[in-house]
Design a protein around this motif. Structure first.
Motif, mmCIF file in Angstrom:
data_model
loop_
_atom_site.group_PDB
_atom_site.id
_atom_site.type_symbol
_atom_site.label_atom_id
_atom_site.label_comp_id
_atom_site.label_asym_id
_atom_site.label_seq_id
_atom_site.Cartn_x
_atom_site.Cartn_y
_atom_site.Cartn_z
ATOM 1 N N ASN A 197 41.361 17.446 32.344
ATOM 2 C CA ASN A 197 41.672 18.877 32.355
ATOM 3 C C ASN A 197 42.657 19.233 31.244
ATOM 4 N N GLU A 198 42.855 20.567 31.091
ATOM 5 C CA GLU A 198 43.678 21.086 29.996
ATOM 6 C C GLU A 198 45.074 20.448 29.964
ATOM 7 N N PHE A 199 45.671 20.295 31.145
ATOM 8 C CA PHE A 199 47.061 19.858 31.173
ATOM 9 C C PHE A 199 47.184 18.354 30.932
ATOM 10 N N ALA A 200 46.199 17.586 31.440
ATOM 11 C CA ALA A 200 46.181 16.141 31.177
ATOM 12 C C ALA A 200 45.970 15.903 29.680
ATOM 13 N N LEU A 201 45.112 16.733 29.101
ATOM 14 C CA LEU A 201 44.814 16.605 27.666
ATOM 15 C C LEU A 201 46.085 16.823 26.828
ATOM 16 N N ILE A 202 46.827 17.879 27.161
ATOM 17 C CA ILE A 202 48.064 18.178 26.407
ATOM 18 C C ILE A 202 49.038 17.011 26.542
ATOM 19 N N GLN A 203 49.176 16.522 27.794
ATOM 20 C CA GLN A 203 50.126 15.446 28.044
ATOM 21 C C GLN A 203 49.744 14.188 27.262
ATOM 22 N N TYR A 223 47.710 13.749 24.525
ATOM 23 C CA TYR A 223 47.572 13.760 23.063
ATOM 24 C C TYR A 223 48.687 14.476 22.314
ATOM 25 N N PHE A 224 49.452 15.299 23.001
ATOM 26 C CA PHE A 224 50.427 16.111 22.265
ATOM 27 C C PHE A 224 51.861 15.973 22.751
ATOM 28 N N GLN A 225 52.058 15.311 23.891
ATOM 29 C CA GLN A 225 53.415 15.342 24.447
ATOM 30 C C GLN A 225 54.328 14.225 23.939
ATOM 31 N N ALA A 275 61.311 21.327 24.688
ATOM 32 C CA ALA A 275 60.074 21.307 23.891
ATOM 33 C C ALA A 275 58.887 21.583 24.804
ATOM 34 N N ILE A 276 57.804 20.827 24.652
ATOM 35 C CA ILE A 276 56.570 21.105 25.396
ATOM 36 C C ILE A 276 56.790 21.131 26.910
ATOM 37 N N GLY A 277 56.145 22.063 27.590
ATOM 38 C CA GLY A 277 56.152 22.058 29.051
ATOM 39 C C GLY A 277 56.639 23.344 29.674
ATOM 40 N N ASP A 278 57.249 24.209 28.884
ATOM 41 C CA ASP A 278 57.726 25.467 29.458
ATOM 42 C C ASP A 278 57.007 26.634 28.794
ATOM 43 N N ASP A 279 57.391 27.863 29.149
ATOM 44 C CA ASP A 279 56.730 29.017 28.534
ATOM 45 C C ASP A 279 57.034 29.113 27.047
ATOM 46 N N CYS A 280 58.240 28.733 26.670
ATOM 47 C CA CYS A 280 58.637 28.715 25.251
ATOM 48 C C CYS A 280 59.419 27.436 24.977
ATOM 49 N N ILE A 300 53.380 30.164 21.173
ATOM 50 C CA ILE A 300 52.170 30.634 20.492
ATOM 51 C C ILE A 300 51.035 30.732 21.499
ATOM 52 N N ASP A 301 50.213 31.763 21.350
ATOM 53 C CA ASP A 301 49.090 31.999 22.263
ATOM 54 C C ASP A 301 47.854 32.321 21.460
ATOM 55 N N THR A 302 46.720 31.778 21.877
ATOM 56 C CA THR A 302 45.457 32.064 21.184
ATOM 57 C C THR A 302 44.510 32.789 22.117
ATOM 58 N N SER A 328 54.746 37.937 26.645
ATOM 59 C CA SER A 328 55.124 37.680 28.020
ATOM 60 C C SER A 328 55.876 36.342 28.178
ATOM 61 N N ASP A 329 55.528 35.358 27.346
ATOM 62 C CA ASP A 329 56.231 34.067 27.434
ATOM 63 C C ASP A 329 57.713 34.212 27.064
ATOM 64 N N LEU A 330 58.029 35.172 26.206
ATOM 65 C CA LEU A 330 59.445 35.420 25.870
ATOM 66 C C LEU A 330 60.159 36.021 27.078
ATOM 67 N N MET A 360 58.912 31.768 35.321
ATOM 68 C CA MET A 360 57.762 31.618 34.418
ATOM 69 C C MET A 360 56.938 32.891 34.496
ATOM 70 N N ASP A 361 56.037 33.076 33.545
ATOM 71 C CA ASP A 361 55.112 34.199 33.688
ATOM 72 C C ASP A 361 53.789 33.668 34.222
ATOM 73 N N ILE A 362 53.111 34.505 35.009
ATOM 74 C CA ILE A 362 51.859 34.086 35.644
ATOM 75 C C ILE A 362 50.718 34.482 34.725
ATOM 76 N N SER A 363 50.171 33.526 33.997
ATOM 77 C CA SER A 363 49.072 33.869 33.092
ATOM 78 C C SER A 363 47.739 33.345 33.600
ATOM 79 N N ASP A 364 47.777 32.263 34.378
ATOM 80 C CA ASP A 364 46.518 31.607 34.762
ATOM 81 C C ASP A 364 46.267 31.606 36.259
ATOM 82 N N GLY A 365 46.935 32.473 37.005
ATOM 83 C CA GLY A 365 46.739 32.516 38.455
ATOM 84 C C GLY A 365 48.025 32.137 39.176
HETATM 85 P P1 ADP Z 1 51.593 29.344 28.849
HETATM 86 O O1 ADP Z 1 50.488 29.664 29.825
HETATM 87 O O2 ADP Z 1 52.945 29.667 29.357
HETATM 88 O O3 ADP Z 1 51.336 29.918 27.469
HETATM 89 P P2 ADP Z 1 50.261 26.835 28.579
HETATM 90 O O4 ADP Z 1 49.738 26.607 29.947
HETATM 91 O O5 ADP Z 1 49.336 27.408 27.544
HETATM 92 O O6 ADP Z 1 51.565 27.756 28.670
HETATM 93 O O7 ADP Z 1 50.844 25.499 28.000
HETATM 94 C C1 ADP Z 1 51.662 24.662 28.793
HETATM 95 C C2 ADP Z 1 52.654 23.931 27.885
HETATM 96 O O8 ADP Z 1 51.945 23.048 26.997
HETATM 97 C C3 ADP Z 1 53.478 24.855 26.994
HETATM 98 O O9 ADP Z 1 54.793 24.371 26.935
HETATM 99 C C4 ADP Z 1 52.802 24.756 25.645
HETATM 100 O O10 ADP Z 1 53.713 24.963 24.586
HETATM 101 C C5 ADP Z 1 52.274 23.331 25.641
HETATM 102 N N1 ADP Z 1 51.055 23.126 24.833
HETATM 103 C C6 ADP Z 1 49.815 23.640 25.059
HETATM 104 N N2 ADP Z 1 48.935 23.214 24.124
HETATM 105 C C7 ADP Z 1 49.615 22.434 23.262
HETATM 106 C C8 ADP Z 1 49.292 21.715 22.073
HETATM 107 N N3 ADP Z 1 48.042 21.713 21.598
HETATM 108 N N4 ADP Z 1 50.270 21.024 21.445
HETATM 109 C C9 ADP Z 1 51.527 21.037 21.946
HETATM 110 N N5 ADP Z 1 51.906 21.674 23.056
HETATM 111 C C10 ADP Z 1 50.976 22.372 23.716
#
Ligand code: ADP
Ligand code: MG
Length: 312
Positions: free
Chosen positions: A2-8, A10-12, A24-29, A44-46, A72-74, A205-210
């Motif tokens: 899933n999305e969160f396992a993937l971030i952890q 490859y990117f954490q 750093a990674i893991g919070d809204d900002c 950053i948001d896409t 909203s993350d700010l 936190m802000d509620i973006s995904d439910g």
């Molecule tokens: P939010 O919904 O608040 O924008 P996300 O659920 O998108 O947060 O992301 C969760 C956390 O993972 C955040 O701290 C975000 O910065 C981090 N994150 C998401 N994708 C990546 C990535 N590709 N590389 C590094 N950090 C990431």
């Protein structure tokens, strides 16, 4: 994966650490110390056409929504907004479309008082908008997901699920901004509430995904469990009805979810003069095997199926 396992995975880990990075990674900002009095918060948001918004939506609405969702993350950190960068990938350079997009972006930027600081413009198969936002918080005061304490109360800023319930209308007629669709295209950014919660909330936190999925993120970050009272959650639907489940698991709310000590209950209730939607929905309990317990009239509701939006 899933999305969160993937971030952890490859990117954490494995990236260099910098001395001034407070979070750093893991919070809204992320939070980076600027000087003896100020921290810089950034995120950053896409948004991808067809995934985050209907490709046929009017360009000004796409822009309004994209900046508000990113900002909203700010708000979730209690930050004062400063500015943003915009990276845009366009299938074509359609002037009428760009004119409207620019108008919508300016309207949102002026309301939120955020300067466009730079960006990047490219051609690609589909419309993709990335917005990197930045703001400031007094040193060490940023609200994070990780400070909830056992005994705290759990609050939300306002009604949950308006955008989720708007989705059928938005998909059916993307140009219609009547009724609930307004909440979808113009999510309120809770800067003032976030700032009012500095030194009050223990986690935010802000509620973006439910609501349910995001609440689990806060619970895990804080090493606690959360217990919600179904009747106390402000929604437009009757507890346990299909629309209710949709409301508390659907995305795009951008309400704040926060925890605060019980002793602050009346102080927070006083804030309803300014923030009329504020609602206490439950409490923080010691961590159990379930990060989130949802109760309805004293009985636990079994949670199954997706509790929020995930890309993978
Ligand atoms: P939010 O919904 O608040 O924008 P996300 O659920 O998108 O947060 O992301 C969760 C956390 O993972 C955040 O701290 C975000 O910065 C981090 N994150 C998401 N994708 C990546 C990535 N590709 N590389 C590094 N950090 C990431
Ligand atoms: Mg967020």
């Amino acid at each position: 994966m899933n999305e969160f396992a993937l971030i952890q995975r490859y990117f954490q880990q494995g990236f260099p650490q910098q001395a001034n990075t407070h979070l750093a990674i893991g919070d809204d900002c992320s939070v980076v110390r600027q000087n003896h009095s100020l921290d810089l918060v950034q995120s950053i948001d896409t948004q991808v056409a067809g995934i985050h918004f209907p490709a046929q939506a009017p360009a000004d609405l796409i822009a309004e929504r994209a900046l508000r969702c990113a900002a909203s993350d700010l708000a979730a950190m209690g930050a004062t907004p400063y500015g943003f960068h915009l990276a845009i990938t366009l299938p074509e350079a359609n002037e009428a479309w760009l004119e409207r997009f620019s108008e919508g972006l300016k309207a949102a930027a002026n309301e939120l008082e955020m300067q466009l600081l730079g960006g990047d413009t490219t051609r690609g198969n589909q419309l993709v908008i990335s917005i990197a936002v930045q703001g400031t918080v007094p040193k060490n005061q940023a609200l994070t997901r990780s400070g909830a304490q056992v005994g705290d109360e759990v609050w939300v800023s306002d009604t949950i699920g308006r955008a989720a319930l708007a989705l059928p209308q938005v998909l059916d007629n993307p140009a219609d901004i009547s009724g609930l669709a307004r909440s979808y295209y113009f999510p309120q950014v809770h800067f003032l509430l976030g700032q009012a919660l500095l030194n009050q909330a223990t986690a935010c936190m802000d509620i973006s995904d439910g609501l349910l999925q995001d609440a689990i993120h806060l619970a895990r970050a804080s090493n606690v469990s959360l217990q919600f009272n179904a009747d106390a959650i402000p929604t437009l639907a009757e507890p346990l009805s299909p629309n209710w489940m949709q409301s508390i698991t659907g995305g795009d709310d951008y309400q704040l979810l926060f925890t605060a000590p019980k002793q602050l209950h009346y102080e927070l209730m006083n804030l309803t003069d300014k923030f009329s939607g504020l609602c206490c929905i439950g409490e923080v309990i010691a961590a159990t095997d379930k990060p989130l317990i949802l109760q309805h009239q004293g009985k636990e509701i079994e949670l199954s199926g997706p509790l929020g939006f995930q890309h993978f």
